[in-house]
Motif scaffolding. Structure first.
Motif, PDB file in Angstrom:
ATOM      1  N   LYS A 622      41.336 -18.941 -36.335  1.00  0.00           N
ATOM      2  CA  LYS A 622      40.543 -18.415 -37.444  1.00  0.00           C
ATOM      3  C   LYS A 622      39.642 -19.513 -37.985  1.00  0.00           C
ATOM      4  O   LYS A 622      40.024 -20.676 -38.045  1.00  0.00           O
ATOM      5  N   GLU A 623      38.463 -19.105 -38.364  1.00  0.00           N
ATOM      6  CA  GLU A 623      37.490 -20.014 -38.960  1.00  0.00           C
ATOM      7  C   GLU A 623      36.894 -19.359 -40.191  1.00  0.00           C
ATOM      8  O   GLU A 623      37.051 -18.150 -40.402  1.00  0.00           O
ATOM      9  N   THR A 624      36.228 -20.142 -40.971  1.00  0.00           N
ATOM     10  CA  THR A 624      35.576 -19.616 -42.176  1.00  0.00           C
ATOM     11  C   THR A 624      34.151 -20.130 -42.250  1.00  0.00           C
ATOM     12  O   THR A 624      33.834 -21.209 -41.724  1.00  0.00           O
ATOM     13  N   TYR A 625      33.293 -19.344 -42.886  1.00  0.00           N
ATOM     14  CA  TYR A 625      31.939 -19.787 -43.175  1.00  0.00           C
ATOM     15  C   TYR A 625      31.570 -19.265 -44.562  1.00  0.00           C
ATOM     16  O   TYR A 625      32.239 -18.407 -45.123  1.00  0.00           O
ATOM     17  N   VAL A 626      30.502 -19.804 -45.108  1.00  0.00           N
ATOM     18  CA  VAL A 626      30.131 -19.569 -46.503  1.00  0.00           C
ATOM     19  C   VAL A 626      29.025 -18.524 -46.565  1.00  0.00           C
ATOM     20  O   VAL A 626      28.065 -18.582 -45.796  1.00  0.00           O
ATOM     21  N   VAL A 627      29.167 -17.593 -47.497  1.00  0.00           N
ATOM     22  CA  VAL A 627      28.181 -16.535 -47.706  1.00  0.00           C
ATOM     23  C   VAL A 627      27.860 -16.472 -49.196  1.00  0.00           C
ATOM     24  O   VAL A 627      28.739 -16.666 -50.041  1.00  0.00           O
ATOM     25  N   SER A 628      26.622 -16.221 -49.513  1.00  0.00           N
ATOM     26  CA  SER A 628      26.204 -16.103 -50.908  1.00  0.00           C
ATOM     27  C   SER A 628      26.850 -14.883 -51.549  1.00  0.00           C
ATOM     28  O   SER A 628      26.961 -13.814 -50.934  1.00  0.00           O
ATOM     29  N   SER A 629      27.254 -15.042 -52.799  1.00  0.00           N
ATOM     30  CA  SER A 629      27.889 -13.932 -53.511  1.00  0.00           C
ATOM     31  C   SER A 629      26.947 -12.751 -53.685  1.00  0.00           C
ATOM     32  O   SER A 629      27.392 -11.615 -53.871  1.00  0.00           O
ATOM     33  N   ARG A 630      25.667 -13.022 -53.605  1.00  0.00           N
ATOM     34  CA  ARG A 630      24.712 -11.929 -53.777  1.00  0.00           C
ATOM     35  C   ARG A 630      24.835 -10.900 -52.654  1.00  0.00           C
ATOM     36  O   ARG A 630      24.452  -9.740 -52.828  1.00  0.00           O
ATOM     37  N   MET A 631      25.372 -11.296 -51.518  1.00  0.00           N
ATOM     38  CA  MET A 631      25.540 -10.338 -50.430  1.00  0.00           C
ATOM     39  C   MET A 631      26.533  -9.243 -50.812  1.00  0.00           C
ATOM     40  O   MET A 631      26.418  -8.104 -50.367  1.00  0.00           O
TER      41      MET A 631
END
Length: 927
Positions: A622-631
């Motif tokens: 498993k990996e993680t990446y960052v997404v803007s909360s606006r999405m």
């Protein structure tokens, strides 16, 4: 003396008569030839000619003498008659033209007298007619003045019409006379005053204000005691004046009692007293207003106007005036009441549909029935038949405005959330494992090991016989060791002097030699291969036992090629048929290629390929990446739109009878895709400056990929097929921004090295060396700046991006250095030092300090570059040994030949070495 005629000119013809002949002769005479005799001959000849002519005349007369006599008498008679006729003509002219007794003067005098008398008679008649007509006009004018001053305006208007006809029929001399011009001025002034009084009476009969409409049955004329009825006033107005008054009346009615009643909540009251009818409007509280009350107010107003105003109009004016109100009423019902009142939520739609039905009934009763509009012209009903589409388009506009505000609002970079990605392990083809031959443990080691692998690490490796630690279950639930007969084919034995078997190559065990195209994963991340945690989380594997190959025979005991050997075998890829150049071109053309999983590798391992099982059941990393909360906000809007579309469709509040029309809810369903399209179109344009930063493209790529997966999940639901293309477009957009960001910095580091190092020529000069060193350091810093991506991307994509940019820098150095035709000893040392500057990039591919770097998994040119820095300072024996042991398989044969020619002098040993190189890389045989 005559002028002599030149001989060449033509001569005059001989004269035919005697006179001409004599004259010609006289002309030809000269001073010498002219004498009395000659002149006498001329006279004689003339006399003879005259005498001859007379004789011929006489003979001619006497040849027919009777006829001659007859003609002579006739001539005499004619002369006599001519004289007589002349005398008679003179007498006749005297009798006609005599000023006193002549016929013509007498006749002209009589005619002049008659003409003067006729002119006097005509002037007297014209004057009489003009005076008579003028007297008539003056009499009518006096009657007009009396009627106007007495207030009898309708009769005065009729009198004005009569006087106008009299002026129009006036005789032409009177029409242009000064008295008639003066009469016209007086009449026009009186008529204007009369029409002004009549218009004033009409204005006072119908009075408008924003809150009140008053209609008077009778009104008193100003400055008189006369009272006029509204009907008489309207019938007395001229067509032009009535048209102007009706235009003003229509404008006031539309402004105050159509738009005003439909635009705001009002209460309407009517009352009648003493010949005055009033309609009063006053604002009402808007809190508890029902929109249908506005239609009720307008209905009451039209009933009031029809009862007290329309009936007073002439029939022709009444019909045209009523129909002229239809357009303004229906337009205001639509644009002022219905369209602005379109609900913004599904909960208000039911009550709004009731209002629409009442508006259609209002149109039927008042527009068609009362005002007499064309029954085929029903704009309200026509608009109401498509109410579902109007509502959906209104909601679409409202939703898109909300999305636009959300997108355009400045974004807080700290408002993010992480998305966990499950990357399933893909089926791998049979991998190869490298078997390392054992060597004498007492083999001397180099003290300047650039890689820092001490003996303690080696002892630990030897202590663990299972260098891979594969204890995971297979798909069928059984455990199988990677090196057991059931998991692999028979390993090829490469026995050294002591007969020991080679250890498996960990690189092949991970499928680094696979050439299959990667397939997109089904998790949150995109374009990523199976990720094996490079930090060793949850892993119990250890490094394989470190063993060394025997030294090259040409290397003395004091100088063993252990350092080069370690570089050659550190994380080395098995030869899979793909050249380093092909890997490099593939990486540059598609930055999204999945990387090979980093593993713990033996830095000195080298051996021969064997096979292992095609599939191993490994845990899903498993990996993680960052997404803007606006999405989340955008997706929440999409989900709300889809939910509302489904509710609207299931409610069946709106139905359509037109088979060609779109089904209810289809526009709202498509709006979900429009929300995403709006974000995709606006964000790059609005936040262009932010996308020029280092993190901007990666953030936007993450957002697009996150939206792609979420939209793809949503599109599985029925009725939202439009979102399938959106998911695909976001996928392409996210991959493109990720690839473009990598390519941007690949070009950047390539440009830095190309412009700063200028091909690494003349590095023996200190100034040129400093320039090259500065360029390499700037490239190093440029790549290190990309560590900002570490907290944004998944691990695999981050290391893939860093690896591809690093590979671009290494490839540029490799290309420039290998292109040098001659490398003196000083330059070779300095080039090696310059190459070692980029060795610091290895630290970017380390998570656990106790584990070796996994740079080879992400930088295709790393081993080749590492060997280059060593080959620049290696001896011929070292070069030959590394080539024979298969350590230089990343180099093309022509590259090695050029490098050897550039580094070493032209000797027999160099020639033999080149010939050996031209034979090709050594090929390992399989078991």
């Amino acid at each position: 003396m005559a002028f002599p005629v030149p001989a060449h000119l033509p001569r005059r013809a001989e004269p035919q008569d005697a006179t001409s002949r004599i004259l010609s002769r006289m002309d030809e005479a000269t001073n010498k030839t002219l004498n009395a005799t000659l002149a006498q001959s001329w006279l004689k000849e003339l006399d003879e000619t005259i005498q001859d002519t007379r004789q011929r005349i006489h003979d001619r007369i006497h040849s027919d003498y009777p006829q001659f006599e007859e003609q002579l008498e006739t001539s005499i008679s004619i002369q006599e008659r001519l004289n007589t006729l002349k005398t008679n003509v003179d007498e006749l002219g005297e009798s006609i033209s005599n000023p006193e007794t002549g016929l013509v003067p007498t006749l002209l005098s009589a005619l002049r007298k008659h003409s003067a008398l006729a002119n006097e008679a005509a002037q007297a008649k014209i004057r009489h007619d003009a005076l008579e007509h003028l007297a008539k006009c003056y009499s009518e004018y006096r009657n007009l003045v009396s009627l106007s001053e007495g207030g009898d305006l309708p009769q005065a208007i009729h009198c004005c019409d009569s006087i106008s006809r009299s002026i129009r029929d006036a005789p032409s001399p009177l029409d242009t006379s000064m008295v008639m011009a003066d009469f016209k001025r007086k009449f026009n002034a009186t008529r204007a005053r009369t029409e002004e009084l009549l218009g004033d009476a009409f204005s006072r009969s119908i009075t408008f204000s924003p809150q009140e409409l008053s209609i008077h049955d009778t009104v008193q004329v100003r400055q008189s005691d006369k009272t006029l009825s509204l009907q008489d006033i309207i019938s007395s107005l001229s067509p032009d004046a009535l048209s102007n008054h009706l235009s003003t009346l229509r404008r006031d009615m539309t402004t105050h009692f159509i738009e005003g009643l439909l635009k705001q909540p009002m209460a309407v009251n009517t009352n009648s007293e003493a010949n005055v009818h009033r309609l009063v409007c006053f604002p009402s509280p808007p809190n508890d207003e029902i929109l249908s009350s506005r239609l009720a107010n307008l209905s009451k107003t039209l009933d009031f106007i029809s009862a007290h105003l329309f009936s007073r109009f002439p029939e022709t004016q009444q019909t045209s005036f009523q129909r002229s109100l239809c357009k303004s009423i229906t337009t205001n019902v639509l644009n002022t009441l219905l369209i602005p009142s379109l609900p913004n939520s599904f909960s208000d739609l039911s009550s709004y549909l009731e209002l629409v039905r009442e508006a259609v009934s209002f149109e039927e009763k008042y527009i068609i029935g009362l005002l007499g509009n064309d029954p085929h012209d029903r704009p309200v009903k026509q608009w109401a038949s498509s109410i579902g589409g109007h509502y959906e388009r209104r909601r679409r506009t409202s939703i898109l405005d909300e999305v636009r505000k959300t997108i355009l609002e400045p974004e807080n970079m700290s408002e993010v959330f992480t998305v966990q990605v499950e990357i399933p392990l893909e089926a791998e083809p049979p991998a190869v494992i490298l078997i390392q031959p054992q060597v004498d443990e007492q083999q001397p080691k180099s003290d300047d090991d650039a890689w820092g692998f001490d003996d303690s690490d080696t002892q630990e490796d030897k202590a663990d016989p299972d260098g891979w630690g594969f204890d995971d279950d297979l798909e069928d639930g059984t455990e199988t060791d990677a090196t057991s007969p059931t998991a692999t084919q028979q390993n090829e034995e490469h026995v050294n002097g002591k007969g020991a078997k080679e250890d498996p190559d960990p690189g092949d065990a991970w499928g680094w030699n696979d050439e299959e195209e990667p397939t997109p994963d089904s998790g949150e991340a995109t374009d990523e291969s199976a990720w094996d945690d490079p930090w060793g989380d949850g892993s119990t594997s250890s490094e394989p036992v470190e063993v060394r190959p025997p030294p090259a025979p040409s290397i003395k005991a004091g100088k063993v090629a252990t350092r080069l050997e370690k570089l050659a075998n550190k994380g080395k890829k098995a030869a899979s048929g793909s050249s380093p150049s092909s890997l490099q071109s593939s990486a540059s053309s598609s930055p999204a290629i999945p990387p090979a999983p980093p593993v713990s590798m033996n830095p000195r391992s080298e051996g021969i390929a064997t096979k292992r099982p095609s599939k191993l059941s490994l845990s899903v990393p498993k990996e993680t990446y960052v997404v803007s909360s606006r999405m989340r906000e955008v997706l929440a809007i999409v989900n709300d739109v889809l939910r509302e579309s489904q509710e609207f469709t299931n409610s069946r509040l709106v139905t359509t009878e037109d088979p060609a029309a779109s089904q209810p809810g289809s526009t709202l369903s498509r709006t979900a895709a429009s929300v995403l399209d709006l974000y995709r179109a606006l964000y790059p344009a609005v936040f262009k400056a932010q996308l020029e930063s280092i993190e901007g493209p990666i953030r936007y790529s993450n957002n697009c990929l996150y939206l792609s997966k979420e939209v793809e999940r949503i599109s599985v639901s029925p009725g939202v097929k439009e979102l399938v293309d959106c998911a695909s477009r976001f996928k392409v957009l996210g991959d493109s921004w990720y690839a473009d960001a990598i390519e941007k910095y690949r070009i950047s580091v390539d440009t830095i090295i190309t412009d700063g190092a200028s091909g690494f020529t003349y590095t023996g000069e200190q100034e040129r060396y400093d320039e090259c060193e500065s360029a390499m350091n700037r490239a190093l810093q440029e790549i290190r700046r990309l560590q900002r991506w570490k907290n944004l991307l998944t691990k695999s994509k981050y290391y893939m991006a860093i690896g591809l940019v690093t590979d671009a820098a290494l490839s540029r150095v490799l290309e420039d250095v290998l292109a040098l035709p001659d490398i003196p000893e000083l330059e070779s040392h300095r080039l090696s030092e310059l190459c070692r500057i980029l060795h610091a990039l290895e630290g970017l591919f380390v998570e656990d300090p106790e584990q070796p770097p996994f740079v080879v998994a992400y930088v295709p040119s790393w081993l080749k570059y590492s060997y280059l820095s060593e080959l620049l300072e290696a001896s011929m024996a070292d070069t030959t040994y590394l080539f024979e042991s298969g350590a230089l398989v990343d180099f093309e044969i022509d590259e090695l030949v050029r490098l050897v020619k550039a580094l070493f002098a032209d000797t027999v040993l160099r020639t033999n070495t080149i010939n050996k190189l031209l034979e090709g890389h050594p090929v390992s045989s399989e078991a």
